[in-house]
Design a protein around this motif. Structure first.
Motif, mmCIF file in Angstrom:
data_model
loop_
_atom_site.group_PDB
_atom_site.id
_atom_site.type_symbol
_atom_site.label_atom_id
_atom_site.label_comp_id
_atom_site.label_asym_id
_atom_site.label_seq_id
_atom_site.Cartn_x
_atom_site.Cartn_y
_atom_site.Cartn_z
ATOM 1 N N ARG A 103 0.832 -1.197 0.000
ATOM 2 C CA ARG A 103 0.000 0.000 0.000
ATOM 3 C C ARG A 103 0.869 1.249 0.000
ATOM 4 N NH1 ARG A 103 -4.189 -0.080 4.521
ATOM 5 N NH2 ARG A 103 -4.864 -1.894 3.371
ATOM 6 N N ARG A 104 0.557 2.170 -0.909
ATOM 7 C CA ARG A 104 1.342 3.406 -1.099
ATOM 8 C C ARG A 104 0.689 4.576 -0.379
ATOM 9 N NH1 ARG A 104 0.651 2.467 -7.465
ATOM 10 N NH2 ARG A 104 1.609 0.418 -7.513
ATOM 11 N N TYR A 105 1.533 5.438 0.205
ATOM 12 C CA TYR A 105 1.035 6.630 0.912
ATOM 13 C C TYR A 105 1.768 7.875 0.434
ATOM 14 C CZ TYR A 105 -1.157 3.450 4.224
ATOM 15 O OH TYR A 105 -1.927 2.481 4.804
ATOM 16 N N GLY A 114 -2.273 0.744 -4.399
ATOM 17 C CA GLY A 114 -1.443 -0.350 -3.931
ATOM 18 C C GLY A 114 -1.442 -1.482 -4.918
ATOM 19 N N ALA A 137 5.893 1.567 -7.105
ATOM 20 C CA ALA A 137 5.376 2.532 -6.131
ATOM 21 C C ALA A 137 6.198 3.812 -6.152
ATOM 22 C CB ALA A 137 5.383 1.922 -4.725
ATOM 23 N N PHE A 138 7.513 3.678 -6.071
ATOM 24 C CA PHE A 138 8.360 4.862 -5.964
ATOM 25 C C PHE A 138 8.627 5.546 -7.305
ATOM 26 C CE2 PHE A 138 9.511 2.626 -1.938
ATOM 27 C CZ PHE A 138 8.905 3.555 -1.102
ATOM 28 N N VAL A 143 4.606 9.289 -3.946
ATOM 29 C CA VAL A 143 4.681 8.231 -2.933
ATOM 30 C C VAL A 143 5.851 8.500 -1.993
ATOM 31 C CG1 VAL A 143 5.037 5.756 -2.530
ATOM 32 C CG2 VAL A 143 3.554 6.523 -4.399
ATOM 33 N N VAL A 146 5.684 3.109 1.790
ATOM 34 C CA VAL A 146 4.869 1.952 1.442
ATOM 35 C C VAL A 146 4.737 1.087 2.688
ATOM 36 C CG1 VAL A 146 4.854 -0.174 0.076
ATOM 37 C CG2 VAL A 146 5.598 1.964 -0.979
ATOM 38 N N ARG A 162 10.793 5.843 0.767
ATOM 39 C CA ARG A 162 11.399 6.224 -0.517
ATOM 40 C C ARG A 162 12.918 6.148 -0.404
ATOM 41 N NH1 ARG A 162 10.384 8.299 -5.154
ATOM 42 N NH2 ARG A 162 8.171 8.608 -4.849
#
Length: 168
Positions: A103-105, A114, A137-138, A143, A146, A162
């Motif tokens: 899951r990405r934030y 995600g 993700a990155f 992002v 994660v 990151r």
């Protein structure tokens, strides 16, 4: 990244739901320890505590995750431990057949999507799968971090930040 030592010290007293820590001796092994990123061994003194990883990260960074602030159960050693082994092969808790969500934030603490993964039998394929999920993700500059969670129980397993910013 495992749970930070400062957070562990507080969780060993009172968890993120405000409940006192209640240590016990593990009769069985296998549950994932978030303090040292390895499975519990039978006979170890552990505790199951409520942990809010995004809330703690937000307190460090000034983010406001709002409704995305989740808390849930995690296993930790009841007493301070050595933390993760310096030399560890693969990603933690990569049990073949297990389902994981990556899951990405954002820096504001909002979910940016995600990816669902089933961990393959082959350890090298599992490693490549996680590498690809983190790279994907990155690749999105929004992002910031994660969270890897177990789909079966929804448990937080570990955090990846990151690269270049407290990377795991």
């Amino acid at each position: 990244m495992p749970i930070a030592p400062e957070a562990l010290a507080r969780l060993r007293d009172t968890d993120d739901a405000g409940r006192p820590c209640v240590p016990y001796v593990a009769a069985e092994g296998g549950s994932p320890l978030r303090c040292c990123l390895r499975p519990v061994a039978p006979g170890e003194r552990i505790a199951l505590v409520s942990y809010a990883p995004l809330r703690r990260w937000a307190a460090e960074t000034g983010a406001n995750p709002g409704a995305y602030d989740e808390q849930g159960p995690v296993f930790i050693h009841a007493d301070p431990c050595e933390g993760p082994a310096r030399e560890r092969a693969g990603y933690p808790f990569s049990r073949a057949g297990a389902l994981r969500t990556v899951r990405r934030y954002s820096a504001e603490g909002r979910i940016l999507g995600g990816r669902l993964m089933e961990i393959p039998e082959n350890p090298e394929a599992a490693e490549r799968g996680f590498d690809a999920a983190f790279a994907e993700a990155f690749a999105d500059p929004r992002v910031a971090l994660v969270h890897v969670r177990a789909v079966e129980y929804g448990c937080f397993l570990y955090e990846v930040r990151r690269p270049g910013r407290d990377a795991a």
